[in-house]
Enzyme design. Sequence first.
Site, short mmCIF file in Angstrom:
data_model
loop_
_atom_site.label_atom_id
_atom_site.label_comp_id
_atom_site.label_asym_id
_atom_site.label_seq_id
_atom_site.Cartn_x
_atom_site.Cartn_y
_atom_site.Cartn_z
N LYS A 1 0.85 -1.20 0.00
CA LYS A 1 0.00 0.00 0.00
C LYS A 1 0.89 1.25 0.00
O LYS A 1 2.10 1.14 0.19
CB LYS A 1 -0.90 -0.02 1.24
CG LYS A 1 -0.10 0.05 2.53
CD LYS A 1 -0.91 -0.38 3.73
CE LYS A 1 -0.09 -0.17 4.98
NZ LYS A 1 -0.60 -0.92 6.13
N TYR B 1 13.39 31.82 1.06
CA TYR B 1 12.21 32.54 1.55
C TYR B 1 12.30 32.88 3.04
O TYR B 1 12.73 32.05 3.84
CB TYR B 1 10.96 31.68 1.38
CG TYR B 1 10.49 31.54 -0.05
CD1 TYR B 1 10.30 32.65 -0.87
CD2 TYR B 1 10.20 30.28 -0.57
CE1 TYR B 1 9.84 32.49 -2.17
CE2 TYR B 1 9.74 30.12 -1.87
CZ TYR B 1 9.57 31.24 -2.66
OH TYR B 1 9.11 31.08 -3.94
C1 LIG Z 1 0.26 -1.71 6.77
C2 LIG Z 1 -0.24 -2.89 7.46
C3 LIG Z 1 0.62 -3.93 7.82
C4 LIG Z 1 2.12 -3.85 7.69
O1 LIG Z 1 2.64 -3.21 8.85
P1 LIG Z 1 4.21 -3.02 9.05
O2 LIG Z 1 4.35 -2.50 10.42
O3 LIG Z 1 4.64 -2.03 8.02
O4 LIG Z 1 4.83 -4.34 8.82
C5 LIG Z 1 0.05 -5.08 8.35
N1 LIG Z 1 -1.28 -5.16 8.54
C6 LIG Z 1 -2.13 -4.18 8.22
C7 LIG Z 1 -3.59 -4.35 8.46
C8 LIG Z 1 -1.65 -3.00 7.68
O5 LIG Z 1 -2.50 -2.01 7.39
#
Ligand SMILES: *Cc1c(COP(=O)(O)O)cnc(C)c1O
Length: 378
Positions: free
Chosen positions: A37, A270
């Site tokens: 993601k 700036y």
């Molecule tokens: C993003 C996510 C993970 C991965 O978590 P990490 O700490 O990056 O390994 C696992 N489970 C869910 C539901 C997530 O949203």
Amino acid sequence: MKNCKTWVEINKENLLNNVAQFRNRIGAEVKLSVAVKANAYGHGLKEISAVINPVVDFFCVDSIDEALELKAVATKPILILGYTLFSRLEEVVEKEFHQVVANIETLEKLSEISKNKNREVFVHLKIETGTSRQGIWLNDLEEFLNVFKANDLLRLAGVSTHFANIEDTTDDYYSKLQLEVYKKAVMFIESRGFRDFIKHTACSAAAVLFPETYFDMIRLGIGLYGLWSSTETQVVAAEKNIKIQLRPVLTWKTRVAHIKTLPAGTPVSYGCTEKVSVPTKVAVLPVGYYDGYDRGLSSVGNVIIKEKRCKIIGRICMNMCVADVNHIEDLKLEEEVILLGRGVSENVSTEEMAKKLNTINYEVVTRINPRIKRFVVD
Ligand SMILES: *Cc1c(COP(=O)(O)O)cnc(C)c1O
């Protein structure tokens, strides 16, 4: 790369090393799903996924749009972790994505679509165990299971939960509580005759520290990219003598776009927030907060040029910033600059940048603008 002002390099060897480290940790019986993601945590959804598709079992994304983009390169099943609008659930069914579900309306809608289309639907129920985000209370589970019982095409493909307090602490008591609630839910579901669903709870920190959270699959996020979930996770891993070698995968680079020498006392950028106290050679870098080079790095960021650290002077602008290069000899236009990552002898770590920005490494990498090109380097 040679035609880019700013780009991201993905180290393929390190990426595959990280996968292998976790494979080794979890064993052959446990499936490995990877969280790609947020543009693969800023590393490039397609670039990362194409490399690891052969060596992982499942992909996790947040949205239907990410799932559709991923499908172009992935042959492994794709699980949508986040909410999908009612108006997009047909696509979930048509493309055979797996969907995490935590509300009854979504489940009923999916059931209806599956009947209308005479298509199987793959649902992962998410259990509320203490994160107080998405999740079904144990008391409500029966109602969900009844929807499955009324429709053979609706498959209970998985049952999941997510830990609230696993990387922010060295104390595992809350995770243990959550695990107990999860196990109760699983027992209840099995007692109602459901079998062969994938049980999954573990994020990276859990995968490193707690084998009792593995069940049938882990969901590996930050660790895939060679970053530790937190210092606490690293400390506990060392205490437990757990040997995992993570290697950061990403290097973010740009090029020198202008060089000039400023007289003593000249303000820079700036707001004239900072002045050079002596005559100073500076370089303009063609990167700014639009690119994800956070404005919080104004006057405190460091970059690497010709293996030497250079300090950012004054404010980060939208598309540019200025670095002090007084100590860099023979500097020429278009010389490579490392914004984030390792050179040969110098390293600007994600954690260093996160600390300066009062945030976590996750946010630093996910904020790198997706329009910047990602290149996989062998
Ligand atoms: C993003 C996510 C993970 C991965 O978590 P990490 O700490 O990056 O390994 C696992 N489970 C869910 C539901 C997530 O949203």
